[in-house]
Design a protein around this motif. Sequence first.
Motif, PDB file in Angstrom:
ATOM      1  N   ARG A 154       0.832  -1.211   0.000  1.00 13.99           N
ATOM      2  CA  ARG A 154       0.000   0.000   0.000  1.00 13.99           C
ATOM      3  C   ARG A 154       0.864   1.257   0.000  1.00 13.99           C
ATOM      4  O   ARG A 154       0.595   2.208  -0.737  1.00 13.99           O
ATOM      5  CB  ARG A 154      -0.937  -0.003   1.207  1.00 13.99           C
ATOM      6  CG  ARG A 154      -1.993  -1.090   1.186  1.00 13.99           C
ATOM      7  CD  ARG A 154      -2.945  -0.981   2.385  1.00 13.99           C
ATOM      8  NE  ARG A 154      -3.812  -2.148   2.464  1.00 13.99           N
ATOM      9  CZ  ARG A 154      -4.904  -2.322   1.742  1.00 13.99           C
ATOM     10  NH1 ARG A 154      -5.275  -1.379   0.881  1.00 13.99           N
ATOM     11  NH2 ARG A 154      -5.639  -3.415   1.856  1.00 13.99           N
ATOM     12  N   ALA A 172      -7.692   1.378  -4.468  1.00 14.58           N
ATOM     13  CA  ALA A 172      -7.722   2.281  -3.319  1.00 14.58           C
ATOM     14  C   ALA A 172      -6.756   3.454  -3.468  1.00 14.58           C
ATOM     15  O   ALA A 172      -7.031   4.556  -2.976  1.00 14.58           O
ATOM     16  CB  ALA A 172      -7.388   1.507  -2.052  1.00 14.58           C
ATOM     17  N   THR A 173      -5.632   3.229  -4.136  1.00 13.33           N
ATOM     18  CA  THR A 173      -4.606   4.267  -4.238  1.00 13.33           C
ATOM     19  C   THR A 173      -4.639   5.030  -5.557  1.00 13.33           C
ATOM     20  O   THR A 173      -4.018   6.097  -5.662  1.00 13.33           O
ATOM     21  CB  THR A 173      -3.210   3.648  -4.082  1.00 13.33           C
ATOM     22  OG1 THR A 173      -3.006   2.690  -5.132  1.00 13.33           O
ATOM     23  CG2 THR A 173      -3.058   2.969  -2.722  1.00 13.33           C
ATOM     24  N   ASP A 210      -7.124  -4.641  -5.365  1.00 12.04           N
ATOM     25  CA  ASP A 210      -7.730  -3.863  -4.276  1.00 12.04           C
ATOM     26  C   ASP A 210      -6.884  -2.637  -3.941  1.00 12.04           C
ATOM     27  O   ASP A 210      -7.401  -1.529  -3.772  1.00 12.04           O
ATOM     28  CB  ASP A 210      -7.898  -4.732  -3.027  1.00 12.04           C
ATOM     29  CG  ASP A 210      -9.045  -5.720  -3.138  1.00 12.04           C
ATOM     30  OD1 ASP A 210      -9.871  -5.578  -4.068  1.00 12.04           O
ATOM     31  OD2 ASP A 210      -9.100  -6.638  -2.297  1.00 12.04           O
TER      32      ASP A 210
END
Length: 432
Positions: A166, A225-226, A221
């Motif tokens: 992430r 999200a980023t 995912d």
Amino acid sequence: MDLVLRAERVLLEGEVRPAAVAVSDGRIVDVGAVDSDHLTVAEAVVPSNGVLMPGFVDTHVHINEPGTDWEGFATATAAAAAAGITTLVDMPLDSDPVTTSVAALEVKRAAAQDRCLVDVGFWAGVVPENIGALAALAGVGVAGFKCFLTGSGNPNFGPLSTEQLRQAMSAIADLESVLLVHAESQHVIDAGPRPRGRGYSEFLDSRPDAAEEDAVALILDVAAATGARAHIVHVSSATVLPLLAEAKKSGVFVSAETCPHYLTFAAESVPDGGTQFAACPPIRGSANRDALWQALVDGTLDMVVSDHSPCAPELKGDGDFGRAFGGISSLELGPRAVWTHADTRDFGLAELSGWMSERPAMLAGLTDRGRIAVGLRADLCVFDPDAMAVVDVHAVRHRHPVSPYDGVALRGRVLQTWVAGRPVLGEVCAPL
């Protein structure tokens, strides 16, 4: 003009037709009628058995120099030129040092200096220790970044945890770059059997489809999200294809590649002790292979690149899959291998060039190549689509004669290659 090439068959905008291609200062400056007039230093005619095509672009190559004797820039780029490949992008591991810092990149570039027949770019590695330093690497011209979610086999190139992935994707989104991910999950692999012995089935069981599924789901995912641009390298399992297709439909910024060996070979035909076929992720069954071909048709998979991952012969484990280095040597053979099977599946040279020239160039941000068009680099090759030959691995230009393609009949032959208008292989085009 420095050079005018005249051919009855030129791949232009998805069609094969007659044309004259004029080159000046390494770039294409005119594409016109085959008999058009040009004031030029040199003219040549492409032989009737050849098709003038864009040079191939291979964005997944492990050159392994400096620090090993597995492959080098001289041998790798000679193999590339023989394959009609005019640009390589080198992976950041399996050399010493690994390419995870600006200093290491400079060592790699110094090793390549004056030793390359074709153009070479570089990916930078993302490891737990350098997540906060990616901007510096982006600033010195890497094409993008590469990470692992499972052990890479190199202790200096560790995998990222979920949280580290992430962090890396957030940083790469800010840099407007791309993260290439080796999509196998360590915890899935750890829960399964260890490979051992001469049987390929045990090796296949040790790298299950579930490892790819779990990793791809995580990558998608985090990319969603980023907002980061993600690229899944060497897709081997057809079970991830629905995940990729759905993510693309929903707007996730993701692309994916597969490799010639996954499109050529099938698990059912890998012989006992055939560790030259060992790759991570592994070659799977014939039905899986058919699904990968279909995914190229529908756009779920974007491109085909070699993942040329050579090693010294003694590291192939003497027939024991539990001790074999997982990598396939194929750089010089990739376009021919893909064309051999594409031709039997009713694909043409336009598809081959899209998968192996235009789209890899786009991945690496190389907007000046991958097609034949005015203004682009004169990276070209002459490809004879009807030639047939049996591979003799001892005649291939890779440093080591180890490849599962040994003894395989492949269609196609590259007759001549130019990089930025400079001939680097062959002299088959007759001067006028």
